[in-house]
Scaffold this motif. Structure first.
Motif, PDB file in Angstrom:
ATOM      1  N   GLY A  12       0.786  -1.199  -0.106  1.00  0.00           N
ATOM      2  CA  GLY A  12       0.076  -0.142   0.078  1.00  0.00           C
ATOM      3  C   GLY A  12       0.901   1.297  -0.012  1.00  0.00           C
ATOM      4  O   GLY A  12       0.705   2.253  -0.757  1.00  0.00           O
ATOM      5  N   PHE A  13       1.920   1.251   0.789  1.00  0.00           N
ATOM      6  CA  PHE A  13       2.665   2.577   0.965  1.00  0.00           C
ATOM      7  C   PHE A  13       3.446   2.614  -0.410  1.00  0.00           C
ATOM      8  O   PHE A  13       3.565   3.735  -0.908  1.00  0.00           O
ATOM      9  N   SER A  16       1.203   3.955  -3.182  1.00  0.00           N
ATOM     10  CA  SER A  16       0.714   5.134  -3.110  1.00  0.00           C
ATOM     11  C   SER A  16       2.114   6.213  -3.265  1.00  0.00           C
ATOM     12  O   SER A  16       1.785   7.134  -4.008  1.00  0.00           O
ATOM     13  N   PHE A  95      10.654   2.099   5.704  1.00  0.00           N
ATOM     14  CA  PHE A  95       9.556   1.800   4.681  1.00  0.00           C
ATOM     15  C   PHE A  95      10.491   1.242   3.324  1.00  0.00           C
ATOM     16  O   PHE A  95      10.034   0.614   2.621  1.00  0.00           O
ATOM     17  N   ARG A 155       5.325  12.688  -0.530  1.00  0.00           N
ATOM     18  CA  ARG A 155       5.534  11.310   0.160  1.00  0.00           C
ATOM     19  C   ARG A 155       4.857  11.498   1.409  1.00  0.00           C
ATOM     20  O   ARG A 155       4.416  10.614   1.890  1.00  0.00           O
ATOM     21  N   TYR A 158       0.846  11.040   0.870  1.00  0.00           N
ATOM     22  CA  TYR A 158       0.493   9.683   0.281  1.00  0.00           C
ATOM     23  C   TYR A 158       0.859   8.686   1.533  1.00  0.00           C
ATOM     24  O   TYR A 158       0.049   7.712   1.547  1.00  0.00           O
ATOM     25  N   LEU A 159       1.920   9.141   2.343  1.00  0.00           N
ATOM     26  CA  LEU A 159       2.121   7.788   3.557  1.00  0.00           C
ATOM     27  C   LEU A 159       0.705   7.802   4.300  1.00  0.00           C
ATOM     28  O   LEU A 159       0.461   6.905   4.927  1.00  0.00           O
ATOM     29  N   ALA A 162      -1.667   5.140   2.904  1.00  0.00           N
ATOM     30  CA  ALA A 162      -0.741   3.961   2.796  1.00  0.00           C
ATOM     31  C   ALA A 162      -1.612   2.716   3.084  1.00  0.00           C
ATOM     32  O   ALA A 162      -1.889   1.793   2.480  1.00  0.00           O
ATOM     33  N   HIS A 163      -2.284   2.733   4.161  1.00  0.00           N
ATOM     34  CA  HIS A 163      -3.159   1.706   4.605  1.00  0.00           C
ATOM     35  C   HIS A 163      -4.382   1.591   3.950  1.00  0.00           C
ATOM     36  O   HIS A 163      -4.768   0.559   3.483  1.00  0.00           O
TER      37      HIS A 163
END
Length: 555
Positions: A12-13, A16, A95, A155, A158-159, A162-163
């Motif tokens: 997901g991360f 994104s 990450f 970044r 969008y973090l 991520a979920h």
């Protein structure tokens, strides 16, 4: 399984992030001209104490970082970023270190990038300006090392999705979180008490630097939340009005566009709601893109409800005829109860099992207090107290939690677990004390030592030492299976002895023996696995299919 959850989170991360490269939204930045943009000056008192004006970061003796930040959104973001600077850079390294492992193919990354630049095209329109501004402030302190992927602000933005993105694209629940609330005759003193495990596992390094953040915003309520470097969204928290939020992932149809991340919605509730009605009103304003159960507890209402949200509808589950509320990873309200995906979640996951286990433990403890709540959150056994083995997703304590947390909203008390998982000492804080009696010249922990709950005695047992060894061996056997390499009998015997009640230690050797066509040994191990409590119905069916294949081969 933990590696599946880890894969889900990082996919997901990654997805994104790679979407940012050519997206129209990559040029967007929040308007900051109306805020105080002066960069803070951080004073290092020691390796574990830092200050910036009235803001501070301190590592307590239990290993939790305690952050205090105040001001407008940009000031909060800049001070948070400046104080957590080294932690923030380390967290991004954690990450990004997984990206190549998860998607080594440049071609696959390119295809995902093209898809997700479209998928995320309107995400920034669904994040309130105040939180975009705070994220911008934090992002000023992220590393330039990954600028080739996206700008620092992009970044950071969008973090926070991520979920949601991983959940939406994979149609998987992020974690197997469990939460409960009790009030009136179900709690020891009649006031509301809540407990939750955030069973969120990336890897051990990710959980090293937990932050207990105390935020004093210019607008809205003062609040605390459990977070990690770079994260301004809320997954567990309480404000000074005694309103609490926690989140539990559920199932839904996959949407076609990213909208408001759940953690941003819950942050907005935490900061701007004082009652359940106000929380519901905020939830109605936002459109989300995954399904989630948001447990909201309220000192003003002396009860808790579930705000159940999905991309297309919302429901409020209010147990008006009861004084307890339980939540795992399926919906309970009328709007979702009979939904096909929700019914499949109940049938095919471990959500219903954990739900029933919470019911069982609450019935055995009719008057819940913080100590009892901690025992429930740390419970490792299954229904009727049967052993599940350590690390089972059917357990309330899956030995993977990012944190456990307990709230007493009326008294503004909160207990946060220290590492590892929810086994360490539960550290107690009083929000009134933190915000009302704060002295900038006294850099000591905010905790109330006399109210802390002792660490789980399990930490001192041989079983726990064996569990740590088991996790190492479990990674080894996964690698050996993937590479189809030889596994010795001695390795298998040791592996099984470390966690003998866990079905996985028989299933994986069964797979190995099936690979090498030793069908008698495969049969023995698969049959042994079936004598244990299998995590989900599909996993049990998979073992049964192997046994049918073996039966045909042995005939």
């Amino acid at each position: 399984m933990k590696n599946r959850i880890s894969f889900f989170l990082f996919i997901g991360f990654l997805l994104s992030l790679v979407s940012c490269g050519t997206s129209k939204s990559m040029h967007h930045q929040p308007e900051i001209s109306g805020y105080n943009a002066q960069k803070p000056v951080v004073k290092k008192i020691s390796d574990s104490v830092f200050t910036s004006g009235k803001n501070s970061l301190l590592k307590n003796r239990q290993g939790l970082w305690e952050l205090y930040a105040e001001g407008d959104p940009l000031e909060i973001g800049l001070n948070t970023g400046a104080l957590t600077d080294s932690l923030l850079k380390k967290q991004q390294q954690i990450f990004f270190s997984k990206i190549t492992d998860l998607i080594p193919s440049n071609f696959e990354q390119k295809m995902l990038r093209h898809f997700l630049k479209w998928y995320n095209r309107k995400l920034f329109l669904n994040v309130p300006e105040e939180y975009q501004t705070e994220i911008f402030g934090v992002s000023e302190y992220t590393s330039h090392e990954f600028d080739n992927i996206a700008s620092k602000y992009q970044r950071g933005l969008y973090l926070h999705a991520a979920h949601d993105i991983g959940h939406a694209l994979q149609d998987l629940a992020l974690v197997g979180c469990s939460s409960f609330a009790a009030w009136n005759e179900k709690s020891e003193d009649g006031s509301l008490i809540l407990g939750r495990n955030f069973d969120f596992y990336v890897n051990d390094a990710f959980a090293e630097n937990k932050i207990v953040a105390f935020i004093n915003p210019k607008e809205g309520h003062k609040f605390m939340m459990i977070t990690w470097p770079g994260m301004i969204g809320a997954v567990s928290g309480m404000n000074q009005e005694g309103l609490t939020i926690t989140i539990n992932a559920s199932k839904s149809k996959i949407p076609l566009i990213a909208k408001t991340p759940i953690s941003i919605l819950t942050r907005e509730i935490l900061q701007h709601a004082a009652t359940i009605d106000e929380a519901v009103a905020i939830a109605k304003k936002r459109k989300v893109f995954v399904s989630e159960s948001i447990m909201v507890g309220s000192a003003n209402d002396n009860k808790a409800v579930l705000i159940e949200v999905s991309p297309k509808k919302m429901d409020v589950y209010d147990v008006s005829n009861s004084n307890e509320l339980i939540c795992s990873n399926h919906f309970q309200g009328d709007a979702f109860k009979y939904d096909k995906r929700n019914q499949a979640q109940i049938a095919n996951s471990h959500s219903e099992y954990r739900f029933e286990r919470m019911q069982e433990l609450l019935s055995e403890n009719p008057k819940v207090n913080p100590e009892i709540a901690s025992e429930i959150l740390r419970n490792k056994n299954g229904l009727k107290d049967i052993p599940l083995g350590y690390g089972s997703e059917k357990a309330l304590n899956q030995l993977m939690a990012h944190h456990g947390i307990i709230f007493k909203p009326k008294e503004k008390l909160v207990w946060v677990s220290a590492n590892p998982y929810q086994l360490g000492e539960f550290v107690c804080y009083n929000l009134d004390t933190v915000f009302s009696n704060r002295k900038t010249d006294t850099l000591v922990s905010f905790q109330l030592e006399n109210l802390n709950i002792a660490k789980d005695p399990f930490l001192e047992t041989t079983a726990y030492e064996n569990y740590k060894k088991f996790r190492i061996e479990d990674h080894k056997i996964d690698a050996l299976l993937e590479k189809k390499e030889s596994i010795s009998v001695a390795f298998i015997q040791n592996y099984q002895s470390l966690n003998p009640d866990y079905w996985v230690v028989y299933y994986k050797p069964g797979l190995y023996f099936y690979q090498i066509k030793d069908f008698n040994q495969a049969k023995l191990n698969f049959e042994k696995a079936l004598t244990k409590e299998i995590t989900t119905a599909p996993e049990k069916e998979k073992i049964e299919k192997y046994l049918k294949k073996i039966k045909r081969k042995l005939q």
